[in-house]
Design a protein around this motif. Structure first.
Motif, short mmCIF file in Angstrom:
data_model
loop_
_atom_site.label_atom_id
_atom_site.label_comp_id
_atom_site.label_asym_id
_atom_site.label_seq_id
_atom_site.Cartn_x
_atom_site.Cartn_y
_atom_site.Cartn_z
N ASN A 49 -9.91 5.24 -4.71
CA ASN A 49 -9.22 6.83 -4.05
C ASN A 49 -7.73 6.07 -4.79
OD1 ASN A 49 -8.71 3.68 -2.92
ND2 ASN A 49 -8.91 4.88 -1.07
N LYS A 53 -4.30 9.52 -4.52
CA LYS A 53 -2.91 8.98 -3.85
C LYS A 53 -1.98 9.11 -4.33
CE LYS A 53 -5.37 7.13 0.24
NZ LYS A 53 -5.41 6.04 1.08
N THR A 189 -16.05 5.10 2.92
CA THR A 189 -15.30 4.08 3.16
C THR A 189 -13.70 4.71 3.55
OG1 THR A 189 -15.99 3.21 1.54
CG2 THR A 189 -14.59 1.18 2.30
N SER A 192 -7.38 2.89 6.10
CA SER A 192 -6.86 3.48 6.58
C SER A 192 -7.36 4.38 7.18
CB SER A 192 -5.38 3.86 5.88
OG SER A 192 -5.61 4.54 5.20
N GLY A 194 -6.35 7.24 5.84
CA GLY A 194 -5.78 8.43 4.84
C GLY A 194 -6.94 8.64 3.86
N THR A 314 -14.98 5.06 -3.80
CA THR A 314 -13.59 4.76 -4.12
C THR A 314 -13.67 3.61 -4.59
OG1 THR A 314 -13.95 3.76 -2.06
CG2 THR A 314 -13.49 5.91 -1.76
C1 LIG Z 1 -12.04 0.36 -3.21
C2 LIG Z 1 -11.67 1.00 -1.98
N1 LIG Z 1 -12.16 1.76 -0.96
C3 LIG Z 1 -11.69 2.22 0.05
C4 LIG Z 1 -10.15 1.81 0.89
C5 LIG Z 1 -9.77 2.48 1.76
O1 LIG Z 1 -8.73 3.96 1.56
P1 LIG Z 1 -8.56 4.18 2.71
O2 LIG Z 1 -6.72 3.48 3.28
O3 LIG Z 1 -7.43 5.65 2.40
O4 LIG Z 1 -9.05 4.84 4.15
C6 LIG Z 1 -9.67 1.38 0.06
C7 LIG Z 1 -7.87 1.08 -0.19
O5 LIG Z 1 -7.75 0.49 0.58
C8 LIG Z 1 -9.73 0.74 -1.64
O6 LIG Z 1 -9.29 -0.08 -2.38
#
Ligand SMILES: Cc1ncc(COP(=O)(O)O)c(C=O)c1O
Length: 338
Positions: A49, A53, A189, A192, A194, A314
């Protein structure tokens, strides 16, 4: 195309649109269609992911004529590895502030980050507790030497970073218009939150019908909800996006396990199960926890999320390798008996 007034800077970095794939065997077992949006295929070293960003974060950095990207994370941070990859790809310098000292033997994400030329600054626990200041000190050091830094907080967790998942949601809405199932629920998932915030904004902007549900893997639910609400408010103010934080931010809560500090056997079992039933590899720290949460919910109440569910994968596969010993023990030798 995510637009705002004034126009939002963006660099195209992710391999997108990412495919949608139905998990055939799992869907049959659960009696619900379970699909995966393969955001683990947004790139090879850029998997996951964070590259979405970074399209907006690095877009902003380049608009500010930055030549150095500075970020922070755990030793196996996916964000740090992705920043290192993007910096190398664009000819920028990358500085990573890490929670703890790098081990003598580099592995997984950290090995790749060094391979890609990122410079490291290891932080003690006390420094990590004031990480924003440490990032500012690093930025000041870059400025003193005549460089132009751009600081990316942990996990790319800013309103600008969340735009990456507005774009992902727009892409999903387009895929649905072109014949993909009109999912009842989209599960993602949440560290944060975000990425979830981005999808929630896309739901309003591009008419996604499905509910967007996050699975917190470290923070408690209230903190994720607060963050999602704040980011959507900032997107409205900063980018003039016509979005509002929903009254209810849906989460599947209770699957944080040991947070990001430790991986438990349950998580590794989920990794093994999905690898062997569907040929998809989860990461043990983030997506395995979230996917285990989804499976648990569906096992207890198969129709809880409607008949068609999409899990956004992600990425994060490289953090699997430092667990090779633990994982290897669960896999056994696998020798064929003749
Ligand atoms: C593999 C993976 N999935 C999900 C996330 C979560 O992203 P977010 O901080 O946008 O919730 C992260 C980052 O922390 C990640 O590395």
């Amino acid at each position: 195309m995510v637009t705002g007034a004034p126009p939002i800077p963006r660099v195209e970095l992710a391999h997108a649109p990412t495919p949608l794939l139905q998990l055939e065997r799992l869907s049959e077992e659960l009696g619900v269609e379970v699909w995966v949006k393969r955001d683990d295929l947004t790139g090879l070293v850029e998997t996951g992911n964070k590259i979405r960003k970074l399209e907006f974060l690095v877009g902003e950095a380049l608009a500010e004529r930055a030549d150095t990207l500075i970020t922070c994370g755990t030793l196996q941070s996916n964000c740090c590895r992705t920043v290192a990859a993007v910096a190398a790809r664009l000819g920028l310098r990358a500085i990573l502030a890490l929670k703890g000292a790098p081990p003598a033997e580099l592995d997984g994400n950290l090995l790749l980050a060094r391979l890609l030329g990122a410079e490291l600054r290891s932080c003690t626990d006390a420094e990590w507790a004031r990480i924003d200041e440490v990032l500012e000190e690093l930025a000041a050091g870059v400025r003193r030497r005549g460089g132009t830094p751009y600081v990316i907080p942990e996990s790319g967790a800013t309103v600008t970073g969340a735009l990456g998942y507005v774009a992902c949601g727009e892409e999903l809405a387009q895929q649905i218009r072109h014949g993909a199932p009109d999912f009842d629920t989209i599960v993602i998932t949440a560290f944060s939150g975000g990425s979830q915030a981005g999808l929630l904004m896309a739901k309003q902007l591009y008419g996604l019908r499905g509910d967007v549900v996050g699975v917190p893997i470290a923070w408690e639910a209230a903190r994720v909800r607060d963050y999602v609400t704040r980011i959507i408010g900032e997107a409205r103010r900063r980018y003039a996006l016509p979005v509002e934080a929903p009254a209810e931010i849906r989460l599947l809560d209770g699957y944080q396990g040991a947070g990001r500090g430790e991986v438990r056997t349950e998580e590794l079992d989920t990794v093994v199960r999905l690898a062997r039933t569907e040929g998809i590899v989860l990461d043990p720290v983030y997506t395995a926890k979230a996917f285990a949460g989804l499976l648990d919910r569906l096992h207890r109440e198969p129709q809880a999320l409607g008949p068609r569910v999409c899990f956004v994968h992600t990425g994060g596969v490289f953090s699997l390798f430092p667990f090779r010993r633990l994982l290897g023990r669960r896999l056994g030798g696998g020798l064929v008996e003749s």
